[in-house]
Design a protein around this motif. Structure first.
Motif, short mmCIF file in Angstrom:
data_model
loop_
_atom_site.label_atom_id
_atom_site.label_comp_id
_atom_site.label_asym_id
_atom_site.label_seq_id
_atom_site.Cartn_x
_atom_site.Cartn_y
_atom_site.Cartn_z
N GLN A 50 0.84 -1.20 0.00
CA GLN A 50 0.00 0.00 0.00
C GLN A 50 0.88 1.25 0.00
O GLN A 50 0.59 2.22 -0.73
CB GLN A 50 -0.91 0.00 1.23
CG GLN A 50 -1.86 1.17 1.22
CD GLN A 50 -2.90 1.12 2.33
OE1 GLN A 50 -2.73 0.41 3.31
NE2 GLN A 50 -3.96 1.88 2.16
N ASN A 77 -8.22 0.02 -10.27
CA ASN A 77 -8.86 -0.51 -9.05
C ASN A 77 -7.87 -0.65 -7.92
O ASN A 77 -8.17 -0.35 -6.77
CB ASN A 77 -9.47 -1.89 -9.34
CG ASN A 77 -10.67 -1.79 -10.25
OD1 ASN A 77 -11.80 -1.68 -9.81
ND2 ASN A 77 -10.43 -1.81 -11.56
N THR A 78 -6.65 -1.09 -8.25
CA THR A 78 -5.63 -1.34 -7.23
C THR A 78 -5.24 -0.03 -6.54
O THR A 78 -5.16 0.04 -5.31
CB THR A 78 -4.40 -1.99 -7.88
OG1 THR A 78 -4.85 -3.10 -8.67
CG2 THR A 78 -3.41 -2.48 -6.85
N THR A 80 -7.03 2.68 -6.45
CA THR A 80 -8.19 3.21 -5.72
C THR A 80 -8.25 2.57 -4.33
O THR A 80 -8.38 3.25 -3.32
CB THR A 80 -9.49 2.91 -6.49
OG1 THR A 80 -9.41 3.54 -7.77
CG2 THR A 80 -10.71 3.44 -5.73
N ILE A 81 -8.16 1.23 -4.31
CA ILE A 81 -8.26 0.52 -3.02
C ILE A 81 -7.14 0.98 -2.09
O ILE A 81 -7.34 1.22 -0.91
CB ILE A 81 -8.15 -1.01 -3.25
CG1 ILE A 81 -9.34 -1.51 -4.07
CG2 ILE A 81 -7.97 -1.77 -1.95
CD1 ILE A 81 -10.54 -1.96 -3.31
N GLU A 99 -14.79 1.34 -8.66
CA GLU A 99 -15.44 0.46 -7.68
C GLU A 99 -15.86 -0.79 -8.42
O GLU A 99 -16.69 -0.72 -9.33
CB GLU A 99 -16.64 1.17 -7.06
CG GLU A 99 -17.30 0.34 -5.98
CD GLU A 99 -18.37 1.11 -5.21
OE1 GLU A 99 -18.01 2.01 -4.45
OE2 GLU A 99 -19.55 0.77 -5.39
N THR A 122 -5.81 -5.55 -4.71
CA THR A 122 -7.24 -5.20 -4.63
C THR A 122 -7.97 -6.16 -3.72
O THR A 122 -8.78 -5.77 -2.87
CB THR A 122 -7.87 -5.20 -6.05
OG1 THR A 122 -7.24 -4.20 -6.84
CG2 THR A 122 -9.36 -4.93 -6.01
N GLY A 125 -7.41 -5.68 -0.01
CA GLY A 125 -7.85 -4.39 0.56
C GLY A 125 -9.18 -4.53 1.29
O GLY A 125 -10.09 -5.23 0.83
N GLU A 126 -9.26 -3.83 2.40
CA GLU A 126 -10.47 -3.87 3.23
C GLU A 126 -11.69 -3.32 2.47
O GLU A 126 -12.81 -3.80 2.64
CB GLU A 126 -10.19 -2.97 4.44
CG GLU A 126 -11.04 -3.23 5.67
CD GLU A 126 -10.79 -2.14 6.70
OE1 GLU A 126 -11.73 -1.73 7.37
OE2 GLU A 126 -9.62 -1.67 6.78
N LYS A 127 -11.40 -2.32 1.61
CA LYS A 127 -12.47 -1.64 0.86
C LYS A 127 -13.33 -2.64 0.06
O LYS A 127 -14.54 -2.54 0.06
CB LYS A 127 -11.80 -0.64 -0.10
CG LYS A 127 -12.48 0.67 -0.25
CD LYS A 127 -11.55 1.60 -1.05
CE LYS A 127 -12.31 2.62 -1.84
NZ LYS A 127 -13.01 3.61 -1.04
N LEU A 128 -12.66 -3.59 -0.62
CA LEU A 128 -13.40 -4.54 -1.44
C LEU A 128 -14.25 -5.45 -0.56
O LEU A 128 -15.41 -5.75 -0.89
CB LEU A 128 -12.44 -5.38 -2.29
CG LEU A 128 -13.20 -6.36 -3.19
CD1 LEU A 128 -13.75 -5.64 -4.42
CD2 LEU A 128 -12.34 -7.53 -3.62
#
Ligand code: DGL
Length: 269
Positions: A50, A77-78, A80-81, A99, A122, A125-128
């Motif tokens: 990260q 995407n990567t 963004t996350i 997203e 991606t 990542g917690e976001k996904l």
């Protein structure tokens, strides 16, 4: 946002993949100027930490803002996350990120199983995972990391033996689990759509988010926090300026094939 209406929109990706998003942006917003940065010299982002991805996103955002960008689209995407929250917290300019299409995929599946193809970064990542928790409901979401695939697109190999072998290997567990919808969770994958469709079969739906991101950018330009509209006001068609941190000859050759018209990049300083 205080940039003038006719300022360009900055768009960046770890490489050529974000061109799949830029295509949708240019279709929806034909009057806008764009600056596209392909960070091909640092591709792939998918196996980076990260901190490394944030460092690249900061360097590129600084470059785009120095060239007057009024808004930045993180067409990756990567990135963004890994980095969009950091960017939003540290810059006053607006950022629109990717997203993965989990929500529409859940609405579309008949088998009750959705597959997600994305990078290692991606998927870790917690976001996904939050997105999956929020939207999956009773649908089973099966994820598959795809190391090696962005490099095949960067090499311009969209249907060769090596690329096909990777696509077969990565889609097999998802298809075996009964997925009838596959989320293309990297902006490089839309360039592999014909191959993925052929391998997965015509009963499988493939979803990407490029058009949704273009709609979001359109609405961000309209709203601009409720004050003035930020769409370009010129009557002339918009242009794209291309920059790459990779080998420029590769960009010009393979980028032109992916874009469908001749493009030529300047070295990213
Ligand atoms: N285009 C990037 C994305 O959307 C992935 C490629 C990479 O690993 O750099 O995630």
């Amino acid at each position: 946002m205080s940039a003038p209406n006719d300022a360009p929109i900055g768009v960046f990706d770890s490489g050529l993949g974000g061109m799949s998003v830029l295509r949708e942006l240019a279709l929806r917003l034909p009057g806008e100027d764009f600056i596209y940065v392909a960070d091909s010299g640092h591709c792939p982002y998918g196996g980076k930490s990260q901190q490394q991805i944030i460092a690249r996103a900061v360097t590129i955002s600084d470059f785009l803002l120095a060239r007057g960008a009024k808004l930045i689209v993180v067409a990756c995407n990567t990135a963004t996350i890994a980095a969009v929250e950091y960017l939003r917290a540290n810059y006053s300019c607006g950022f629109v990120g990717m997203e993965p299409a989990i929500k529409p995929a859940v609405a579309l599946t008949r088998s009750g199983v959705v597959g997600v193809l994305a990078t290692v970064a991606t998927l870790s990542g917690e976001k996904l995972h939050k997105l999956i928790d929020r939207h999956a409901g009773s649908v089973r979401v099966v994820t598959q990391p795809c190391p090696g695939l962005p490099e095949r697109v960067e090499a311009g190999d969209l249907a060769g033996v090596e690329t096909r072998a990777l696509v077969e290997r990565y889609t097999a567990p998802l298809l075996a689990a009964g997925a009838d919808v596959l989320v293309l969770g990297s902006t490089h994958y839309p360039f592999l759509r014909p191959l993925i469709q052929q391998v997965a079969g015509s009963h499988v739906r493939l979803l990407d988010t490029g058009a949704a991101v273009a709609r979001r950018v359109d609405s961000v330009l309209s709203a601009n926090g409720g004050s003035e509209d930020l769409h370009a006001q010129r009557a002339t068609p918009g242009t794209v300026q291309w920059f790459s941190s990779g080998v420029l000859q590769n960009f010009d050759e393979i980028g032109s094939r992916l874009w469908g018209a001749p493009v030529s990049a300047t070295a990213l300083p």
